[in-house]
Enzyme design. Structure first.
Site, PDB file in Angstrom:
ATOM      1  N   HIS A  68       0.827  -1.205   0.000  1.00 39.99           N
ATOM      2  CA  HIS A  68       0.000   0.000   0.000  1.00 39.99           C
ATOM      3  C   HIS A  68       0.863   1.257   0.000  1.00 39.99           C
ATOM      4  O   HIS A  68       0.414   2.312  -0.409  1.00 39.99           O
ATOM      5  CB  HIS A  68      -0.945   0.000   1.204  1.00 39.99           C
ATOM      6  CG  HIS A  68      -0.253  -0.236   2.499  1.00 39.99           C
ATOM      7  ND1 HIS A  68      -0.015  -1.509   2.981  1.00 39.99           N
ATOM      8  CD2 HIS A  68       0.278   0.596   3.404  1.00 39.99           C
ATOM      9  CE1 HIS A  68       0.622  -1.414   4.147  1.00 39.99           C
ATOM     10  NE2 HIS A  68       0.811  -0.155   4.415  1.00 39.99           N
ATOM     11  N   GLY A 117       0.451  -6.102  -1.913  1.00 41.21           N
ATOM     12  CA  GLY A 117      -0.796  -5.490  -1.476  1.00 41.21           C
ATOM     13  C   GLY A 117      -1.460  -6.411  -0.461  1.00 41.21           C
ATOM     14  O   GLY A 117      -1.679  -6.015   0.676  1.00 41.21           O
ATOM     15  N   PRO A 118      -1.782  -7.645  -0.868  1.00 41.93           N
ATOM     16  CA  PRO A 118      -2.242  -8.625   0.114  1.00 41.93           C
ATOM     17  C   PRO A 118      -1.098  -8.888   1.107  1.00 41.93           C
ATOM     18  O   PRO A 118      -0.026  -9.368   0.717  1.00 41.93           O
ATOM     19  CB  PRO A 118      -2.567  -9.860  -0.734  1.00 41.93           C
ATOM     20  CG  PRO A 118      -2.813  -9.310  -2.115  1.00 41.93           C
ATOM     21  CD  PRO A 118      -1.831  -8.156  -2.226  1.00 41.93           C
ATOM     22  N   HIS A 259      -2.483   6.767   7.565  1.00 38.97           N
ATOM     23  CA  HIS A 259      -2.234   5.492   6.899  1.00 38.97           C
ATOM     24  C   HIS A 259      -2.816   5.408   5.491  1.00 38.97           C
ATOM     25  O   HIS A 259      -2.080   5.180   4.533  1.00 38.97           O
ATOM     26  CB  HIS A 259      -2.780   4.328   7.735  1.00 38.97           C
ATOM     27  CG  HIS A 259      -2.746   3.032   7.008  1.00 38.97           C
ATOM     28  ND1 HIS A 259      -1.610   2.259   6.922  1.00 38.97           N
ATOM     29  CD2 HIS A 259      -3.697   2.381   6.283  1.00 38.97           C
ATOM     30  CE1 HIS A 259      -1.868   1.185   6.187  1.00 38.97           C
ATOM     31  NE2 HIS A 259      -3.124   1.233   5.792  1.00 38.97           N
ATOM     32  N   HIS A 470     -10.944 -33.635   4.540  1.00 40.85           N
ATOM     33  CA  HIS A 470      -9.869 -33.854   3.576  1.00 40.85           C
ATOM     34  C   HIS A 470     -10.380 -34.073   2.157  1.00 40.85           C
ATOM     35  O   HIS A 470      -9.578 -34.206   1.239  1.00 40.85           O
ATOM     36  CB  HIS A 470      -9.012 -35.046   4.011  1.00 40.85           C
ATOM     37  CG  HIS A 470      -8.095 -34.734   5.160  1.00 40.85           C
ATOM     38  ND1 HIS A 470      -8.557 -34.248   6.356  1.00 40.85           N
ATOM     39  CD2 HIS A 470      -6.740 -34.821   5.290  1.00 40.85           C
ATOM     40  CE1 HIS A 470      -7.531 -34.053   7.177  1.00 40.85           C
ATOM     41  NE2 HIS A 470      -6.432 -34.381   6.558  1.00 40.85           N
TER      42      HIS A 470
END
Lengths: 660, 660
Positions: A68, A117-118, A259, A470
């Site tokens: 960011h 970003g993530p 921020h 699973h």
């Protein structure tokens, strides 16, 4: 160093960032202003890079994990002289089509080593890059591969669980050329970091074998000291950079308010006064810009020296290095695949497709030295390792196999880093159901167009007793929904080999192979050079006039074949279509697709998974024999019977369609 | 304690486990054999539970995070006298329909506090349980809520990144009644843990504020000492239990070979000899079983005492506690929702659906004290906190809002633990795109049928400048594919309120709300009591004869409404259908569905997301106006234009359909 004071260099970053965010009315000024001093020291004194040759292979890698803060990177790229970023780009920050996207995008702007970003992804990518550096150095020598990986990570990156997987692996592997600069500003979006975390971050890194240093992130001497110290180590290094978010904003610095929003004209004016930066928005006075450009030119010398060293390599080694870094495959691998395919059709093995995958790897791995395998602690189940494929070990990077531990997310993101670095083509295994654990990394591979290959075994209720936790049900649909990801589900050993060849041969995106635990007969009747799986779907049996079409994938193609026999006994002609890849089938002509699938009203699909999405190929979900919901624990035969995924059920549905 | 030697008690677990796995020809004997001593001490001397009342609210919680060791749990349940598990169940381990499924399944067998198997989930669930215990204690008093949470976790659990998120939160929140027993056997599936990890595990926990203890996991005195010490603390406690995997197997103990496969008859016979257990498979001699049953009966006394304390609560408090623990909602909340709906229809606010969600919470939170909100550090973006909703803080658990930090996966899994504990109804926010980070936890909520509510904002390219890393494209499809999850995408403030009411009112599974960042007009024209969203889809505009149907969700319903105007100008009658929930719409009658959607060939869908799955409702993907691939960074208007998701485009496609 230049005669221009450090503060001027750093303030150039601060105001380019704050003004660009203000102009865009969108973005994150706090981080670039807070880390401007650290980034200035790093880019002017330590980082080896060449704006004139952004992809020069032996450059240091710089990863802005806290993506960011993209204006930090764009400011640096502009100031140091990357052609991609001029003032117009800075002024177009976050506008459609600009290189200066909201978060740095790999392939979209030179100098973005990865898309971030993530949170946490960049840090884990960097661990992969640092590992790839050691691996390619082990292969080609430190004369030509000898660089560092630097990361800027924020508290958000470190709170994400993936960071622990990455930190743990980096420490374990002793990646001594990895240096993480932690933006220790004690602020997260909700407020003070202390609202959600009481971690002793350095102690946590130390617990994973890192060296930790600290510095005042606004004192260039102290930053220099720490970075100097970090150059030599036998372990990865964390530098805790104590900073003030939004440094310089008179009323907002040190708060979450800096921020993720523009500061506002008044606050920026106040910052100009406070920091002694009288210049207009986007104006960087010539001496300051010139000092930055001089710093940017440092790396050119190193690059030329590297090119000399490269030139002095023996010709074949040099060619191999260049080929490997370009991601081109060595000649001959396709012939080896064809020879193996011929052998398979002759021997007609009845093996699980996970075993067939291992057999494919036995062909490919010796042919393509860049292939580097691994598994998230399921090597013996995924069958991802082949004979002679040595482990990569701490301090010893000559092998071709990585034990990622039970860290699927870290594996996926490290694989992205390996692929981004170049010289390495990563594949990694886990159970298909645990694709969920690494899904954010798969998405990033798809978005970036990276060649990463996921070997996802135990691909249905066919895994049996481990039960619903699973047994994947919705996973094929959810993975097919990801753009630019090729999802393969091969039906037999021949298709498995073909799909592997397609995955390896693809250089513009990731692929996954969904593979069975249970044995499957070889279905392909006759050898042919053509890779039938490349069409995505094709008629396996029943060319000629048909009453109904049975479309299946993977292990269920065998069930469709048996249903075809049952239908034949009833006087109905069924064609069986194997559809290993929806994506490749969609890329075929409408004529081919219609010819393969036959009339829409007379198609039946069978796949031991959710019907979700199958209406693309059949009329409605009553034409799908699949899973109604989650699975159950039990032996495989009982489960297929219980959930009604049988030849009899397929024949029943098909008969109704054929006669309807 | 009983006169039966500890070794006999523990060996009963070992051989029930090894023999059951052997009979099933499937399973994991190594962990139950390795942790038998620890589990014996825990269940006979420390854990407060009552096999006669498995759901007694004030019982200690026991979570087998290493769920593959399920035979450890089933052995304990049988030995201590749970009615659900008799010897036949043990002998039917991993068979279809047996309670003794491959991994412990919540709701399937009494005594399984949560479904485990996907590693790390149980540990994080347990953190949620321990937090819920403190929260309900803060609300109702320690006289009636006063228990501990014990976890058995293996190295696999601790390698998963989610463990770090959970450990960090538990330490931060000072969950002093949480005790984690780490099965420190130094073995993972691929071999020695050292193959993939060099972490100093206790140091890592200490870095997050935990106390750490250690014991010899085969010495009952030492285990007792450690567990005794763990009873009092001001922090959560890790006990490193040094164990030998497969303890007792003469040639295989201490190796990965005992982990996930039957030991074989010869090895089990050798273990019988080595451990002095001459009894036949599934035979537990009476004195040993009796000693176990006596230990199991310990908790009955505590339960009766608790019931007395409960009875002495004032009647209304008692009723409230019982209601809250049962998951029933307090009377009156539905009336409040209706009043709020009426007010919305009167005021017709134009707000983002994320804001509408906050407005809905302002109605629900005061009505339902069990609602506990939170966000993964996006409170101000998700709008998940409302006025007067106090934060839950370390050591102070009376609030109703959790700052989870940037830990989506931990949040999802803690929410599951909160829901499992009872007395709390959790909702939590992040961006829709980061549903990927917590997807494994969402799946577990769906599988277990837990009431967890995900508030997923910024649900399309409508978020604008943050770009493709933050813009969900495939997420709606991938979430709709999960069985038993309700995916809502409301179109305006009224629908948002209705969807919230449906999510809160549902007690058998999770729901998510996909919410816009951008403002949306109120579309609902007239007040009616009926919750129209409960039907999944309904006609918003254009009742009566129609030429074409425009189906949309969320923010795109407004676009469909504008397209309807354009079509009307062209003389075409379009109905607009809002479809907030595919799952609920599918549950309607075929007649209703057909009436709402109109003729299949004349339907057009618009959703700013992948078309994947939409063929369920429209003829083919050319009838879908959606996203062709990943998004881009730019202002919202530019993006909708760029990707062709506009009223004009919808009208164009619709016109072709209407006239086709």
């Amino acid at each position: 160093m230049s005669a221009v004071p450090h503060a001027d260099l750093a303030n150039a970053i601060r105001f380019l960032s704050a003004d660009a965010v203000q102009k865009a009315k969108s973005g994150h000024p706090g981080m670039p202003m807070g880390m401007a001093d650290v980034a200035t020291v790093l880019f002017t004194r330590f980082l080896t890079f060449d704006p004139a040759a952004p992809r020069w292979p032996d450059r240091d890698r710089f990863v802005l994990s806290a993506g960011h803060g993209s204006m930090l990177l764009y400011s640096l790229l502009y100031l140091t002289g990357y052609a991609d970023i001029d003032l117009d780009q800075i002024k177009s920050f976050r506008q459609l089509g600009a290189r200066t996207a909201g978060h740095p995008e790999y392939g979209h702007v030179a100098g973005a080593e990865t898309t971030t970003g993530p949170l946490g992804q960049g840090l884990a990518n960097a661990v992969g890059m640092a590992l790839a550096e050691r691996m390619t150095a082990a292969r080609f020598g430190e004369a030509v591969v000898n660089h560092r990986t630097y990361v800027i990570a924020g508290d958000g990156c470190l709170m994400e669980g993936i960071s622990q997987e990455a930190i743990s692996l980096a420490g374990h592997m002793k990646l001594e050329r990895l240096i993480v600069l932690w933006d220790d500003n004690r602020i997260c979006i909700d407020g003070d970091v202390g609202l959600a975390s009481s971690d002793d971050v350095p102690a946590r890194f130390q617990a994973s074998g890192w060296r930790t240093l600290a510095c005042d992130g606004h004192d260039p001497q102290d930053i220099t000291r720490a970075l100097t110290e970090a150059q030599t180590s036998d372990r990865p290094t964390l530098i805790a950079c104590r900073t003030i978010i939004g440094k310089g904003a008179p009323t907002l610095q040190g708060t979450a308010k800096t921020h993720g929003s523009p500061l506002g004209d008044a606050e920026i004016a106040g910052a100009r006064a406070a920091l002694g930066w009288p210049h207009a928005p986007f104006e960087v006075p010539e001496p300051i810009l010139s000092a930055w450009r001089t710093a940017g030119a440092r790396g050119g010398v190193a690059r030329v020296a590297w090119e000399d060293r490269l030139a002095s390599l023996p010709g074949d080694e040099r060619a191999t290095l260049i080929r490997a870094l370009a991601g081109d495959l060595p000649a001959g691998w396709e012939d080896a695949v064809l020879a193996a395919k011929r052998a398979l059709i002759e021997t007609r093995p009845k093996v699980a497709s996970r075993k067939a995958s291992q057999m494919a790897l036995e062909v490919l791995v010796p042919q393509i030295p860049e292939l580097v395998g691994g598994s998230a602690d399921l090597t013996g189940s995924n069958l991802t390792q082949v004979k002679g494929q040595a482990d990569i070990l701490p301090g010893s990077y000559g092998g071709h196999y990585i034990h990622y531990g039970v860290r699927e997310h870290g594996m996926g993101s490290l694989m992205n880093g390996l692929a981004l670095h170049g010289g390495v083509i990563p594949y990694g295994g886990t159970f298909l159901v645990f694709a969920d654990y690494m899904r954010p990394a798969i998405r990033m591979a798809a978005l970036m167009g990276l060649r990463a290959i996921y070997v996802l075994t135990h691909d249905s209720i066919g895994l049996g007793e481990d039960g619903p936790t699973h047994q994947p049900v919705e996973h094929l649909a959810s993975l097919r929904a990801i753009p630019n990801l090729w999802t393969f589900r091969p039906a037999d050993a021949v298709e498995t080999l073909e799909c592997w060849a397609l995955a390896v041969g693809r250089s513009d995106g990731p692929s996954l192979l969904a593979l069975s635990r249970q044995d499957l007969p070889t279905l392909r009747e006759a050898y042919g050079e053509e890779n039938l799986s490349a069409k995505g779907a094709y008629v396996v049996a029943g060319e000629g006039p048909r009453d109904v079409t049975l479309i299946a994938t993977g292990s269920e193609v065998t069930i469709a074949m048996a249903a075809r026999e049952l239908l034949a006994a009833d006087g109905l002609a069924a064609a069986v279509v194997s559809m290993p890849s929806w994506e490749l089938f969609e890329a075929q002509s409408a004529e081919y697709r219609e010819a393969v699938l036959g009339p829409r009203a007379r198609r039946v699909a069978v796949e031991a998974a959710s019907a979700f999405g199958w209406e693309r190929w059949v009329e409605d979900k009553t034409a799908v024999v699949g899973m109604p919901g989650f699975g159950a624990s039990g032996p495989i035969g009982d489960l297929y019977e219980h959930f009604g995924i049988t030849a009899e059920a397929v024949a029943r549905v098909a008969k109704a369609r054929a006669e309807g």
